[in-house]
Design a protein around this motif. Structure first.
Motif, PDB file in Angstrom:
ATOM      1  N   SER A 218      68.244   5.038 -34.030  1.00 34.31           N
ATOM      2  CA  SER A 218      69.203   6.001 -33.455  1.00 34.31           C
ATOM      3  C   SER A 218      69.552   5.484 -32.014  1.00 34.31           C
ATOM      4  O   SER A 218      68.530   5.584 -31.163  1.00 34.31           O
ATOM      5  N   ASP A 220      72.007   6.411 -28.826  1.00 31.58           N
ATOM      6  CA  ASP A 220      72.982   7.596 -28.437  1.00 31.58           C
ATOM      7  C   ASP A 220      73.950   6.590 -27.217  1.00 31.58           C
ATOM      8  O   ASP A 220      72.995   6.463 -26.170  1.00 31.58           O
ATOM      9  N   SER A 222      76.013   7.401 -25.166  1.00 29.33           N
ATOM     10  CA  SER A 222      76.315   8.173 -23.988  1.00 29.33           C
ATOM     11  C   SER A 222      74.976   8.083 -23.045  1.00 29.33           C
ATOM     12  O   SER A 222      75.198   8.582 -21.820  1.00 29.33           O
ATOM     13  N   GLU A 223      73.866   7.533 -23.471  1.00 29.68           N
ATOM     14  CA  GLU A 223      72.751   7.490 -22.738  1.00 29.68           C
ATOM     15  C   GLU A 223      72.820   5.984 -22.326  1.00 29.68           C
ATOM     16  O   GLU A 223      71.515   5.408 -21.659  1.00 29.68           O
ATOM     17  N   TYR A 250      69.521   1.506 -20.768  1.00 30.42           N
ATOM     18  CA  TYR A 250      69.229   2.870 -21.372  1.00 30.42           C
ATOM     19  C   TYR A 250      68.639   3.754 -20.556  1.00 30.42           C
ATOM     20  O   TYR A 250      67.375   3.546 -20.070  1.00 30.42           O
TER      21      TYR A 250
END
Length: 369
Positions: A218, A220, A222-223, A250
């Motif tokens: 996983s 994300d 947005s990170e 990240y």
């Protein structure tokens, strides 16, 4: 059934059913049209083939043994039947041992492509030069296995070595071929810049990360911060005139930060995709290490700090010898010249044998009384 091992026989029969299902699926037009699924199934089919072939040979011998047993009391054929039975049982015993080895646990990532990372540790410029030597060794080793090595990002030193290098290795069973290389590699030799003939000790840390699919970890987005900059080639020269290189960071500025740079291709989009792919692989490796640490705290991390005292292998140039410290006795030493020319196969084979012997020993120790 396998003598004394009915559980093993049951497991093989399950795998035989899976094998038959895969063969059926490989004839399905929908599977043929799905490259990812077709590749997954063909890799699994190839991995199972040696086991299934041996099991079918074993089953044929079982049939022969039963037929011979039925004729033991025949006055005319009894002696011939005894000879055939003894031969079948002898071969069955040998096959049983081979089947047990093939049933030993394997790494689920063995068929994966690889992200290979080399970082110069202790030793300054000499460590960087040795990193370049290791890259050449891996390139030649890979060529013999039809693996393709492509440099994704590198920081070159003034003397032509690498302080850091990231490469992608693709091809059948790339991770299985390279996974034994992770750790600290130590070199002992007289550097070209040494004026007094003294032997120096330097280190390079090697990380071998199996590439993972998007669904395996996983991430994300947005990170992740994406930065674009101008690609740099060997010697600091621009490889093109566009800002195509990509840096993916990240959780920037946090203890969890991971930074990936990709400037392999001329396409910004392709570099971004590759950077995110490498980032996923690093995240997956971090998760594996955390799980490993929680389950077995005594186990060291994959790479270590690069200190001279940490090592999996030593390359001793004055003695023309490579010593793999995970092995013992006469099995641990190899001719340096052959290894540096890409002849890693004997080293890897010895490590595989040692692992299988330990697995069989563990299996025996934990077998029910």
């Amino acid at each position: 059934m396998l003598s004394g091992r009915p559980a093993a026989a049951g497991r093989i029969q399950e795998l035989e059913r899976e094998y038959a299902a895969i063969e059926l699926s490989l004839g399905n037009p929908a599977v043929l049209a799905d490259n990812a699924e077709y590749l997954r199934l063909t890799r699994r089919h190839r991995a199972l083939t040696p086991l299934i072939t041996l099991w079918r040979d074993y089953s044929e011998l079982e049939t022969q043994a039963r037929e011979a047993t039925a004729l033991l009391d025949d006055p005319d054929l009894g002696e011939l039947a005894r000879t055939e039975l003894d031969s079948a049982q002898s071969r069955m015993n040998a096959l049983q041992s081979e089947l047990e080895v093939l049933l030993l646990p394997t790494d689920p990532h063995d068929a994966s492509d690889v992200i290979l990372e080399l970082r110069a540790g202790a030793g300054g410029d000499e460590a960087g030069l040795f990193a370049a030597d290791l890259l050449r060794m891996y390139s030649r080793y890979g060529e013999g296995l039809n693996l393709k090595l492509s440099v994704v990002d590198a920081s070159e030193s003034d003397l032509g070595g690498y302080s850091r290098l990231v490469a992608e290795v693709t091809g059948d069973d790339a991770y299985r071929a390279l996974k034994w290389e992770k750790g600290v590699h130590r070199v002992q030799r007289i550097p070209a810049t040494e004026t007094q003939g003294r032997i120096h000790t330097s280190t390079v840390t090697v990380a071998v990360l199996p590439q993972v699919e998007q669904t395996e970890v996983s991430l994300d987005l947005s990170e992740v911060r994406i930065d674009v900059f101008r690609s740099q080639g060997a010697g600091g020269q621009g490889v093109n005139t566009t800002d195509s290189a990509v840096r993916a960071t990240y959780r920037a500025g946090t203890p969890d930060e991971i930074m990936v740079v990709c400037q392999d291709g001329r396409s910004q989009l392709k570099n971004k995709e590759k950077a995110l792919q490498i980032l996923r692989s690093r995240l997956a490796e971090r998760q594996r290490e955390e799980l490993m640490h929680s389950e077995r705290e005594a186990r060291s991390s994959q790479v270590g700090s690069g200190d001279r005292s940490e090592k999996i292998r030593t390359y001793n140039y004055p003695q023309n010898r490579v010593t793999d410290h995970r092995l013992s006795g006469d099995d641990k030493n190899f001719a340096l010249e052959g290894v540096m020319e890409g002849g890693l196969a004997p080293v890897i084979a010895a490590l595989v044998r040692a692992e299988r012997e330990q697995q069989l020993l563990d299996m025996t120790d934990h077998a029910p009384a």
